[in-house]
Design an enzyme around this catalytic site. Structure first.
Site, PDB file in Angstrom:
ATOM      1  N   PHE B 111       0.833  -1.190   0.000  1.00  0.00           N
ATOM      2  CA  PHE B 111       0.000   0.000   0.000  1.00  0.00           C
ATOM      3  C   PHE B 111       0.877   1.254   0.000  1.00  0.00           C
ATOM      4  O   PHE B 111       1.804   1.370   0.790  1.00  0.00           O
ATOM      5  CB  PHE B 111      -0.923  -0.004   1.232  1.00  0.00           C
ATOM      6  N   LYS B 161      10.217   3.113   6.115  1.00  0.00           N
ATOM      7  CA  LYS B 161       9.662   3.300   7.451  1.00  0.00           C
ATOM      8  C   LYS B 161      10.463   2.551   8.522  1.00  0.00           C
ATOM      9  O   LYS B 161      10.763   3.106   9.578  1.00  0.00           O
ATOM     10  CB  LYS B 161       8.204   2.827   7.441  1.00  0.00           C
ATOM     11  N   MET B 475      -0.954  32.725 -23.264  1.00  0.00           N
ATOM     12  CA  MET B 475       0.179  32.495 -24.149  1.00  0.00           C
ATOM     13  C   MET B 475      -0.176  31.484 -25.230  1.00  0.00           C
ATOM     14  O   MET B 475       0.199  31.643 -26.392  1.00  0.00           O
ATOM     15  CB  MET B 475       1.401  32.031 -23.344  1.00  0.00           C
TER      16      MET B 475
END
Lengths: 159, 567
Positions: B111, B161, B475
């Protein structure tokens, strides 16, 4: 514009994504790697990469600068064949036929190719040569019944 | 001393004197955010990770320091890509920390996992995935060093992590400062040759780029140009590196450069390029670019030299060193220029300036966008920090706000990232809390990162947005007008929010006018308001940016206005 083949020898850090960075740096600018040979050196933290590419002098110059910019690249050498020995190795698998059996035996003997495997139907020879020579040998072998080959690509070492 | 990865991160940030980071939390960086909670570092919570990177980039450009971001894994990381690519194209020093799933999950399609080092490899100066806690300290230090050394750029550090949650020995003693690598030591002969080429030149021009700003070489450049009476033009990234009010200043070169800058570069016999990489917006048709001139190119990045423009003399050096050395030689040798030698050339340039100044016509009816910028310039005495979005707003700013100082013009040059200006203004205001910071925006660009209005309010940042609202992607519309027979395919943006109400909803002050008479008073009001203010100026819908060099033309072949071209 002349699109010569160039050999580049690199010393790089032996780390997971270094090859991807090099391939990406060249591929991202549209330069093709035509052959590639990578191995760790005696110092396992450092790998040597020999790659060949094609282009004019300006292209080669840009490639050299791009490679020099990569953090993981330690050294870049454009190989001058006057100062380097160049070889490549091919394993060629040849179907043995009655037609060419005798001719093959003569060639293997005279060119000093090493037969690394043999059975009734096929043989595999190991051929070492420089690039131009190798091109000639391979076209010759294909006439003698070569069905497949694997080529290392160019490796070089400074004299 | 044993420390956790998260603690090491903040220890090093402290050592690197980082006091502000821009970020957005998420699952993979919960531990890092928990550690952040215990520190006194300022965290600017953005509303989208792209905003975090642009804000860090604006912070870096305004302060000259390394900008730092912290985002989570997966979408947090991928949302940074545009910002990272923006910084990479403009050589802005950033360190972007991305969270990553735990190392045992990498490659499992976990995940919020994505291969962010793989994705950003071509748009960072370098990136790292820290697989081992023992590599963390060295990697983060290296990241800062790489970001700011040589030609600066963004470095991304991916932090799994579990690595950040584990412990290792940390040496609190900061390492001795690494010596900057100087790959090339130019020979004295190179400098001699440069001075000799200048001595022989009749019509020299200096063309400077972002390298002067990044290399902190403005003082040296200004002294050099004034001493040798060499007129100076700049790329978009070079604006502010040389005083925009100096008589030697030619304005910007290139596609929307001034007539006199483009004519000077076309007619020069010695073009000295410093810290610019000569992209297509600058050179246009290469065969016509300074084609009769000798060219000297000074750049810290060897790969920028002779990438596009062939040169007669290359000097791989940072701008400050090179110019400092030249100035020293000039002083030691009492080298000077006889003003009479330059007078023909400077007179010629003066004629060009008078023939074709930048111009627009403000009638009493509809507001001209250039007028707004000119008024802003007057009211701020040219001392505001200006960020821009991308497109017409950016080009008019480059033309009509005359930057006298470096680090005052903050704009996405190389990548041309719409949505850059507002978050960059937020970052710049964080770096310079006492300065007036103004984002000159278009109605298209501002909507690309408009969510960052909330960030400005939360951080009490009194940034201003001067919105040049023409209801078009101006532009692109201009190109459709000129090259696609006015088929305005998908450039009409009239369906837009009520920007005043939107500003108020975010807690800003919102103002609006379509009257030229109110421009000045409204700008004054905004400048005097110590809160964020957006002014929605409804400007001439089909005003164009001129001069314009058509793509593929030489830079001397300018369209000066829709009905008039150069001979």
């Amino acid at each position: 514009m002349e699109r010569k083949e160039h050999i580049i020898s690199l010393l790089v850090k032996n780390e997971p994504d270094v090859l991807a960075r090099i391939a990406g740096a060249l591929g991202g600018k549209g330069y093709n790697i035509e052959s590639l040979c990578v191995n760790a050196t005696a110092d396992y933290r450092v790998s040597k990469i020999i790659l060949t590419t094609r282009g004019n002098a300006a292209t080669l110059n840009r490639i050299e600068k791009l490679l020099n910019k990569l953090i993981d690249v330690i050294q870049v050498d454009v190989v001058n064949l006057d100062r380097f020995v160049q070889k490549e190795l091919t394993l060629a698998k040849i179907k043995i036929s009655d037609e060419f059996r005798a001719k093959l035996a003569v060639d293997i003997d005279s060119y000093k190719w090493k037969v690394v495997w043999l059975d009734g139907d096929y043989l595999i020879v190991e051929v070492t040569a420089d690039k131009d020579e190798m091109d000639k040998i391979l076209s010759h072998l294909s006439e003698l019944g070569m069905v497949e080959y694997t080529r290392t690509g160019t490796i070089v070492i400074e004299r | 001393m044993k420390l956790k990865g998260t603690q090491i991160l903040f220890e090093i940030l402290k050592q690197e004197k980082v006091d502000t980071i821009f970020g957005y939390p998420g699952g993979a960086v919960l531990d890092i955010y928990d550690e952040l909670y215990k520190t006194d570092i300022r965290h600017v919570l953005v509303r989208h990770e792209q905003g975090a990177v642009h804000a860090a980039d604006g912070y870096a450009r305004a302060s000259g320091k390394v900008g730092v971001c912290l985002v989570t894994s997966g979408p947090g990381a991928t949302n940074t890509v545009t910002g990272v690519a923006t910084a990479n194209m403009d050589s802005i020093p950033l360190v972007v920390f991305t969270g990553q799933v735990a190392t045992h999950l990498i490659g499992n399609d976990a995940f919020q996992e994505c291969d962010i080092t793989g994705i950003t490899r071509p748009c960072t100066k370098h990136n790292f995935l820290v697989r081992n806690i023992d590599d963390l300290t060295e990697t983060i230090r290296k990241a800062f060093w790489i970001a700011r050394s040589g030609r600066p750029g963004p470095v991304l550090v991916d932090l799994p992590k579990n690595v950040m949650a584990s412990e290792t020995e940390f040496n609190t003693e900061p390492p001795k400062r690494r010596k900057m690598d100087v790959a090339y030591e130019p020979t004295p002969e190179t400098y001699d040759e440069i001075l000799e080429m200048i001595r022989q030149a009749k019509r020299p021009v200096l063309m400077i780029g972002g390298g002067i700003v990044l290399g902190g070489a403005s003082t040296e450049l200004t002294a050099f140009a004034r001493k040798l009476q060499i007129p100076v033009t700049g790329t978009l990234m070079g604006l502010g590196a040389f005083p925009g009010t100096d008589p030697l200043w030619l304005g910007m070169v290139g596609m929307h450069g001034t007539y006199y800058a483009n004519m000077s570069v076309t007619n020069t016999d010695l073009l000295i390029i410093i810290g610019a990489r000569c992209d297509d917006r600058v050179t246009s048709k290469l065969d016509c670019f300074a084609c009769g001139a000798k060219i000297i190119h000074v750049d810290v990045d060897e790969s920028s030299i002779e990438k596009n423009v062939a040169v007669d003399l290359a000097l791989v050096s940072d701008a400050k060193r090179a110019l400092g050395h030249l100035n020293k030689m000039i002083e030691e040798r009492h080298y000077s220029i006889n003003p009479a030698e330059r007078s023909d050339w400077l007179n010629q340039i003066q004629d060009w300036k008078q023939q074709e100044p930048l111009r627009y016509e403000q009638t009493d009816k509809v507001i001209k966008p250039q007028y707004v910028i000119e008024k802003l310039y007057e009211l701020t005495k040219g001392e505001a920090i200006i960020t821009t979005e991308v497109g017409q707003n950016q080009m008019w700013t480059a033309q009509f706000y005359h930057f006298d100082r470096p680090h005052a013009f903050i704009s996405s040059g190389g990548l041309g990232t719409m949505g850059y200006g507002l978050p960059a203004a937020i970052g710049a205001q964080c770096a310079l809390p006492d300065k007036l910071v103004v984002d000159i925006a278009g109605d298209g660009s501002i909507q690309m990162n408009i969510q960052e209005m909330a960030t400005a309010v939360q951080q009490n940042l009194p940034v201003k947005v001067v919105l040049l609202n023409n209801g078009f992607l101006g532009m692109v519309r201009q190109w459709q007008e000129l090259f696609y027979e006015k088929r305005y395919s998908q450039t009409d943006m009239t369906h837009q929010p009520d920007f005043v109400k939107l500003a108020e909803a975010y807690g800003w002050v919102g103002l609006r006018t379509d009257s030229a008479a109110e421009v000045e008073s409204m700008l004054k009001q905004a400048i005097a308001t110590p809160r964020p203010v957006l002014i929605d100026f409804h400007v001439d819908r089909e005003e164009g940016v001129y001069p314009m060099v058509r793509p593929g033309a030489g830079i001397n072949e300018m369209t000066l206005c829709p009905w008039r071209k150069c001979d």
